[in-house]
Design an enzyme around this catalytic site. Structure first.
Site, PDB file in Angstrom:
ATOM      1  CG  ASP A  53      -4.161  -0.995  -5.623  1.00  0.00           C
ATOM      2  OD1 ASP A  53      -4.596  -0.792  -4.451  1.00  0.00           O
ATOM      3  OD2 ASP A  53      -3.357  -1.550  -6.407  1.00  0.00           O
ATOM      4  CB  SER A  54      -8.367  -1.105  -1.603  1.00  0.00           C
ATOM      5  OG  SER A  54      -8.190   0.391  -1.242  1.00  0.00           O
ATOM      6  CG  ASP A  92      -2.563   2.412  -4.181  1.00  0.00           C
ATOM      7  OD1 ASP A  92      -1.099   2.315  -4.344  1.00  0.00           O
ATOM      8  OD2 ASP A  92      -2.969   1.948  -3.552  1.00  0.00           O
ATOM      9  CE  LYS A 122      -0.695   2.704  -1.289  1.00  0.00           C
ATOM     10  NZ  LYS A 122      -0.177   1.404  -1.788  1.00  0.00           N
ATOM     11  CD  GLU A 124       0.768  -2.806  -3.647  1.00  0.00           C
ATOM     12  OE1 GLU A 124       1.253  -3.771  -4.116  1.00  0.00           O
ATOM     13  OE2 GLU A 124      -0.422  -2.460  -3.546  1.00  0.00           O
ATOM     14  CD  GLU A 191      -1.714  -4.139   3.288  1.00  0.00           C
ATOM     15  OE1 GLU A 191      -2.605  -4.873   3.198  1.00  0.00           O
ATOM     16  OE2 GLU A 191      -1.159  -3.412   2.346  1.00  0.00           O
TER      17      GLU A 191
END
Length: 293
Positions: A53-54, A92, A122, A124, A191
């Protein structure tokens, strides 16, 4: 001088990545958001490609990843899946695609595999996302966890800051890591945390860890490809190593093109398609006859 790796003959799966961990071989992961980048990474031999999602920040121009939608992610995931045939593909889960309910998490995770062509998703977060992870894994969808600096919580964290620096915060991350492994994650991204903390987590888990700003002891490393290639402006995190300066090279090439067009140096004969002489004469005669009427 580096060389392009020979591609393996078989698709890289979670079993391939676990086998690398067990042999003590580092795992390589990079981001991609489009077909040509995915194809280049696949040909280079990267183990895993993250459709992160970056993309909200490096492709769509947002200040954070928060505005990115499922539709954005699936659009780019499909492009990447068409370009990469060997690498393990991870999609993501964007902000609010899994936080609202376990049912939403499961539905959206499934879309990444059914509609996006991904091999895994993925998420978070730590212990708070365990119910979603369990449900997704139970449905046969591999899950990558992500702890430490979690960009989707940037407002709660007070910015993009290193996590786990105090004893209490470090213990929380260690407990989160164990909880995610027990819930069924097959990889865990660490991270922006102290390197010795990342090493402790890596040593205590049986699944591979993938570091980004977490030191060299992780089971693998991931970077945002645009950072690696020097295509991003402004602040560059300390953990980024630039392997090229494509941003400067692109600006140089664009400027040269503008200068050539303005000066009449482009296009030249070599860049043009000729017209058969007989056809040209016939068209000229027709035009002259039309004017003469």
């Amino acid at each position: 001088m580096s060389t392009v790796s020979t591609l393996p003959q078989r698709k890289i799966t979670l079993l391939t990545l676990q086998a690398k961990k067990d042999r003590g071989e580092p795992i390589t992961m990079l981001t991609a958001y489009d077909f040509p980048t995915a194809r280049a990474l696949d040909r280079a031999g990267v183990d895993s490609i993250l459709v992160g999602d970056s993309l909200g920040m490096v492709v769509l121009g947002y200040d954070t990843t928060l505005p990115v939608t499922m539709e954005d992610m699936l659009h780019h995931a499909r492009a990447v899946s068409r370009g990469a045939q060997i690498a393990h593909l991870v999609g993501d889960m964007p902000f609010m695609s899994y936080q609202t309910s376990v049912e939403d998490a499961l539905l959206n995770a499934g879309r990444f595999l059914k509609d996006g062509g991904m091999n895994a998703v993925k998420l978070e977060g730590g212990r708070e996302i365990v119910p979603a992870v369990r449900a997704i894994v139970a449905a046969g969808i591999p899950v990558v966890g992500h702890i430490g600096l979690t960009p989707q919580k940037v407002n709660q964290l007070g910015g993009f800051r290193t996590q786990g620096k105090s004893a209490a915060a470090a213990r929380t991350l260690i407990e989160d890591a164990h909880a995610l492994e027990e819930a069924g994650c097959h990889l865990l991204v660490l991270e922006a945390m102290p390197d010795r903390l990342a090493a402790l987590i890596t040593q205590r888990l049986s699944i591979p860890t993938i570091g980004i700003g977490a030191g060299p002891a992780c089971g693998g490393q991931v970077l945002v490809t645009h950072d690696l290639l020097g295509m991003t402006d402004g602040f560059t995190p300390k953990f980024v190593k630039r392997y090229a300066n494509l941003g400067e090279e692109m600006a140089r090439a664009f400027g040269a093109y503008i200068d050539d067009v303005a000066a009449g140096r482009f296009p030249e004969t070599a860049h043009s398609q000729p017209l058969d002489e007989d056809v040209f004469r016939a068209l000229t005669r027709e035009w002259e006859a039309r004017i003469a009427r």
